[in-house]
Design a protein around this motif. Structure first.
Motif, PDB file in Angstrom:
ATOM      1  N   TYR A 107      22.231  -5.195  51.882  1.00  0.00           N
ATOM      2  CA  TYR A 107      20.873  -5.489  52.351  1.00  0.00           C
ATOM      3  C   TYR A 107      20.192  -4.217  52.855  1.00  0.00           C
ATOM      4  O   TYR A 107      19.040  -3.932  52.510  1.00  0.00           O
ATOM      5  CB  TYR A 107      20.925  -6.533  53.466  1.00  0.00           C
ATOM      6  CG  TYR A 107      19.608  -6.767  54.165  1.00  0.00           C
ATOM      7  CD1 TYR A 107      18.647  -7.586  53.600  1.00  0.00           C
ATOM      8  CD2 TYR A 107      19.327  -6.150  55.385  1.00  0.00           C
ATOM      9  CE1 TYR A 107      17.422  -7.789  54.228  1.00  0.00           C
ATOM     10  CE2 TYR A 107      18.123  -6.355  56.027  1.00  0.00           C
ATOM     11  CZ  TYR A 107      17.173  -7.172  55.440  1.00  0.00           C
ATOM     12  OH  TYR A 107      15.965  -7.361  56.071  1.00  0.00           O
ATOM     13  N   GLU A 145      18.526 -10.862  60.072  1.00  0.00           N
ATOM     14  CA  GLU A 145      19.172 -10.813  58.757  1.00  0.00           C
ATOM     15  C   GLU A 145      20.471 -10.019  58.822  1.00  0.00           C
ATOM     16  O   GLU A 145      21.507 -10.436  58.290  1.00  0.00           O
ATOM     17  CB  GLU A 145      18.212 -10.187  57.743  1.00  0.00           C
ATOM     18  CG  GLU A 145      18.685 -10.244  56.300  1.00  0.00           C
ATOM     19  CD  GLU A 145      18.606 -11.638  55.709  1.00  0.00           C
ATOM     20  OE1 GLU A 145      19.396 -11.927  54.788  1.00  0.00           O
ATOM     21  OE2 GLU A 145      17.782 -12.444  56.177  1.00  0.00           O
ATOM     22  N   ILE A 146      20.440  -8.870  59.482  1.00  0.00           N
ATOM     23  CA  ILE A 146      21.636  -8.017  59.582  1.00  0.00           C
ATOM     24  C   ILE A 146      22.697  -8.689  60.453  1.00  0.00           C
ATOM     25  O   ILE A 146      23.878  -8.736  60.093  1.00  0.00           O
ATOM     26  CB  ILE A 146      21.258  -6.635  60.140  1.00  0.00           C
ATOM     27  CG1 ILE A 146      20.371  -5.882  59.130  1.00  0.00           C
ATOM     28  CG2 ILE A 146      22.501  -5.814  60.462  1.00  0.00           C
ATOM     29  CD1 ILE A 146      19.778  -4.605  59.662  1.00  0.00           C
ATOM     30  N   MET A 177      25.926  -7.050  54.244  1.00  0.00           N
ATOM     31  CA  MET A 177      25.070  -6.384  55.233  1.00  0.00           C
ATOM     32  C   MET A 177      24.688  -4.997  54.749  1.00  0.00           C
ATOM     33  O   MET A 177      23.513  -4.599  54.792  1.00  0.00           O
ATOM     34  CB  MET A 177      25.800  -6.318  56.573  1.00  0.00           C
ATOM     35  CG  MET A 177      25.033  -5.625  57.690  1.00  0.00           C
ATOM     36  SD  MET A 177      25.392  -3.855  57.814  1.00  0.00           S
ATOM     37  CE  MET A 177      27.060  -3.908  58.468  1.00  0.00           C
ATOM     38  N   LYS A 178      25.662  -4.237  54.254  1.00  0.00           N
ATOM     39  CA  LYS A 178      25.385  -2.890  53.757  1.00  0.00           C
ATOM     40  C   LYS A 178      24.509  -2.931  52.503  1.00  0.00           C
ATOM     41  O   LYS A 178      23.651  -2.065  52.302  1.00  0.00           O
ATOM     42  CB  LYS A 178      26.698  -2.167  53.467  1.00  0.00           C
ATOM     43  CG  LYS A 178      27.498  -1.841  54.726  1.00  0.00           C
ATOM     44  CD  LYS A 178      28.795  -1.115  54.406  1.00  0.00           C
ATOM     45  CE  LYS A 178      29.572  -0.796  55.678  1.00  0.00           C
ATOM     46  NZ  LYS A 178      30.847  -0.096  55.400  1.00  0.00           N
ATOM     47  N   LYS A 220      24.677 -11.611  58.835  1.00  0.00           N
ATOM     48  CA  LYS A 220      25.727 -11.164  57.916  1.00  0.00           C
ATOM     49  C   LYS A 220      26.928 -10.615  58.699  1.00  0.00           C
ATOM     50  O   LYS A 220      28.079 -10.810  58.297  1.00  0.00           O
ATOM     51  CB  LYS A 220      25.171 -10.118  56.958  1.00  0.00           C
ATOM     52  CG  LYS A 220      24.201 -10.698  55.927  1.00  0.00           C
ATOM     53  CD  LYS A 220      23.575  -9.625  55.058  1.00  0.00           C
ATOM     54  CE  LYS A 220      22.810 -10.227  53.884  1.00  0.00           C
ATOM     55  NZ  LYS A 220      21.791 -11.200  54.266  1.00  0.00           N
ATOM     56  N   ILE A 221      26.674  -9.947  59.794  1.00  0.00           N
ATOM     57  CA  ILE A 221      27.771  -9.463  60.623  1.00  0.00           C
ATOM     58  C   ILE A 221      28.557 -10.640  61.196  1.00  0.00           C
ATOM     59  O   ILE A 221      29.793 -10.656  61.169  1.00  0.00           O
ATOM     60  CB  ILE A 221      27.230  -8.570  61.767  1.00  0.00           C
ATOM     61  CG1 ILE A 221      26.729  -7.228  61.191  1.00  0.00           C
ATOM     62  CG2 ILE A 221      28.306  -8.318  62.821  1.00  0.00           C
ATOM     63  CD1 ILE A 221      26.060  -6.337  62.212  1.00  0.00           C
ATOM     64  N   SER A 280      30.319  -7.901  55.812  1.00  0.00           N
ATOM     65  CA  SER A 280      29.893  -6.517  56.012  1.00  0.00           C
ATOM     66  C   SER A 280      29.388  -5.886  54.717  1.00  0.00           C
ATOM     67  O   SER A 280      28.463  -5.067  54.735  1.00  0.00           O
ATOM     68  CB  SER A 280      31.029  -5.685  56.604  1.00  0.00           C
ATOM     69  OG  SER A 280      32.176  -5.749  55.779  1.00  0.00           O
TER      70      SER A 280
END
Length: 512
Positions: free
Chosen positions: A322, A306-307, A319-320, A310-311, A316
Motif C-alpha cells: 500500500y 489503512e496502514i 501494508m508495504k 493491515k498491521i 505487513s
C-alpha cells in the motif's frame, strides 16, 4: 481497511462454534463479535454491539430468523443479514427477501460458500462505509462554510443554523492568528504556503489529541483559525503549548486569543472581528485552500487507518505494498500536489510511530519533513525522499514487532488463566493483545505448538478434572464454571479429550 463484525445467531451451539471457527481461521477481515441462541438475544446484542452483519438461523425459539430480519431492516438499516437454512426451510426463508436479506446459506455451510458470502458482504459494507464517509465530509464542509460565512458576515443558508449551533455553540473558543507565514528568520516562499497551512492544521489537531481534548479546528481566512473545544481545565495549557509549538516547529509567529465560552453562534462575528482587526503582514493565499485543509486532514486519518488495519491483521506485506503504491503515484502529480500527498503519507507514518510504536508521547515534530519537502522541485525527488521515509518507518515497525511478540503469548496465557470460565474466544484474546484473530492464531500455534482453541480447551478440561475429583458439584455447575453454557456440549468435549465422560471420570477418581 475496516475489520467487519459479524454476529452469529443459531439455537445449536455446534453450528455457532463451527461458524465462528471457520470465520476466525479463514476470514482475516472479519471478526465474530458475539453469538446468540435465539432472535430475542440477537436483537439485544445487535443493539449493544452494532454488528455489520448478522448470520441467523431461520427456525429458533422465541423469535425466528424472519422476524430478526424484519427487525433489523426496520431498526438497524446499516446492518446486513444472511439467513442460515436447511433445504426444507428454503422456501420459508425466502420470505425474508422483502426485508433486504443479503443472501442465504444452506446448512451445513461449505467453507467456500461461507467465504464467498462474507466477501460479498464485505464489499457491500465497504461501499456503504465509503458513501457515509463522503456524505459526512460533504456535511462537514457545508457546516464549516456556514460558520465561516457567519464569522465574516457573508450570506449563508439560515436553515443550517440549527445544525451548526449544536456543534459550534456552548464551546470554549480560541482564536489563532498567524502574524506572517514568511518570517525573516525562515526562507519560506509563497509556494510553500499550502504546505505550511497543512502543517499548521496538523499540529493543532495533534495537540488537541495530546491534551485529550474534544474539539475541532476551523480555518476562517488564510491567517485566522478558530478552535472550538469542549470545556476542560487543560485548555490554558493547551493554548500556551500551541503557540510554542507553531513557533518552535515551523518558526511561524502567531498570537493565541482565548475568547472563552461561546453560548450562541451569533457571538462568532464579533469574536472574529476582534482578532482580525490586529495588524499583520500580508501573505496572499487563495480562499479555495481553506476547504482543502479539511480534506487533507481527513485524508491523513484515512491513510493512518489503512496502514494500521493491515498491521493489526498481521499483513505487513500488504501494508508495504500500500505504501509503495501510494509513493509510486506521486510521480504522475504536479510538483505542489505531489508534495502535499507525500506530506500526507509521511505524517501518517510519523503519527503511527509516535502513537503505536513509541513509549513516550510527545508533540509530533514535522519541521524536518516540511523543510526537506519545500525545497524539492521535481516529483522524482519527492518520490525518492518519501521512499526513504517509508524505509525508516519499516525499521521502527520491525523493532516494535519483535519486542511486541516477545511478551504477547505470555500475556495471552495469563488472560486465559484468569478468564477460561468466560467466553475466552480467539477474537476476544486477540483483542486483548491488540492483534487480528488470524495473525494471533498463527503466532500462538507457532509459539505453543498447538492451536489456541485446543490450548483453551485443555485448560478448561484440566480445571474440570480438578472439580470432578475434589467437589460434589453437579456436572452442569462444573460445565458453567469452566466456560460452557451447554452441559451436553461440555460432556461431548470432555469425552473427546479425556476419553471418559465426566461421570465416568468422577467415579474412577473416587475409586482410587
Amino acid at each position: 481497511m475496516k475489520i467487519c463484525r459479524v454476529l452469529i445467531v443459531d439455537d445449536e451451539i455446534t453450528i455457532r462454534k463451527g461458524l465462528t471457527k471457520l470465520i476466525e481461521k479463514n476470514a482475516p477481515n472479519w471478526s465474530v463479535i458475539g453469538e446468540a441462541r435465539n432472535g430475542v438475544e440477537a436483537i439485544e446484542q445487535i443493539r449493544t454491539l452494532s454488528p455489520d452483519l448478522v448470520m441467523t438461523d431461520v427456525r429458533m425459539p422465541h423469535m425466528d430468523g424472519i422476524e430478526v430480519s424484519r427487525h433489523v431492516h426496520e431498526t438497524f438499516p446499516g446492518t446486513r443479514v444472511v439467513i442460515l437454512t436447511g433445504y426444507k426451510d428454503l422456501e420459508y426463508a425466502q420470505a425474508a427477501i422483502r426485508y433486504g436479506v443479503l443472501d442465504f446459506l444452506l446448512k451445513p455451510c461449505p467453507e467456500q460458500e461461507l467465504l464467498k458470502v462474507l466477501d460479498k458482504a464485505g464489499r457491500l459494507i465497504m461501499q456503504d462505509l465509503q458513501k457515509r464517509e463522503v456524505h459526512l465530509l460533504e456535511q462537514q464542509l457545508i457546516e464549516e462554510h456556514v460558520v465561516r460565512s457567519l464569522m465574516l458576515r457573508l450570506p449563508y443558508d439560515p436553515n443550517k443554523l440549527e445544525d451548526i449551533h449544536g456543534k459550534f455553540a456552548r464551546k470554549e473558543l480560541l482564536m489563532l492568528k498567524v502574524t506572517t507565514y514568511l518570517p525573516d528568520t525562515k526562507s519560506y516562499r509563497k509556494s510553500d504556503l499550502p504546505l505550511l497551512q497543512f502543517a499548521l492544521t496538523n499540529i493543532v489537531e495533534e495537540l488537541i489529541g495530546t491534551f485529550r481534548l474534544k474539539g475541532k479546528l476551523l480555518p476562517v481566512i488564510h491567517d485566522v483559525y478558530a478552535v472550538f473545544l469542549e470545556a476542560h481545565p487543560s485548555i490554558p495549557e493547551f493554548a500556551g503549548s500551541l503557540g510554542d509549538a507553531l513557533d518552535q516547529v515551523l518558526g511561524i509567529p502567531n498570537v493565541i486569543h482565548p475568547v472563552g465560552y461561546i453560548e450562541n453562534v451569533a457571538q462568532l462575528p464579533a469574536c472574529y472581528e476582534a482578532v482580525a482587526s490586529e495588524s499583520s503582514r500580508t501573505d496572499a493565499l487563495p480562499d479555495s485552500t481553506l476547504e482543502l485543509q479539511t480534506v487533507n486532514q481527513n485524508k491523513v486519518r484515512a491513510v493512518q487507518d489503512e496502514i494500521m488495519s493491515k498491521i493489526m491483521l498481521g499483513q505487513s506485506d500488504l501494508m508495504k505494498e500500500y505504501v509503495a503504491d501510494y509513493t509510486a503515484g506521486l510521480k504522475a502529480l504536479p510538483i505542489e500536489k505531489a508534495k502535499l500527498e507525500a506530506l500526507t503519507l509521511v505524517l501518517s507514518l510519523y503519527v503511527i510511530i509516535q502513537k503505536e510504536f513509541s513509549q513516550e508521547q510527545s508533540i509530533l515534530d514535522i519541521g524536518e519533513p516540511l523543510s526537506a519537502l519545500r525545497l524539492m522541485n521535481e516529483p522524482d525527488d519527492v518520490l525518492t525522499w518519501t521512499s526513504g521515509q517509508a524505509e525508516l518507518f519499516y525499521r521502527e515497525f520491525g523493532s516494535w514487532l519483535q519486542h511486541k511478540n516477545e511478551n504477547i503469548i505470555a500475556k495471552a496465557i495469563r488472560y486465559i488463566e484468569d478468564h477460561y470460565m468466560e467466553s475466552c474466544s480467539l477474537t476476544e484474546v486477540a483483542g486483548v493483545v491488540h492483534l487480528s484473530h488470524n495473525y494471533f492464531s498463527n503466532l500462538f500455534k507457532k509459539e505453543k505448538g498447538e492451536s489456541f482453541v485446543n490450548y483453551v480447551t485443555s485448560v478448561r478440561m484440566d480445571k474440570a478434572k480438578i472439580l470432578l475429583s475434589n467437589t460434589n458439584m453437579k456436572i452442569a455447575e462444573i460445565a458453567e464454571s469452566v466456560g460452557y453454557d451447554d452441559p451436553n456440549y461440555f460432556t461431548t468435549v470432555f469425552k473427546q479429550f479425556v476419553k471418559h465422560s465426566p461421570r465416568e471420570y468422577r467415579k474412577h477418581s473416587n475409586n482410587q
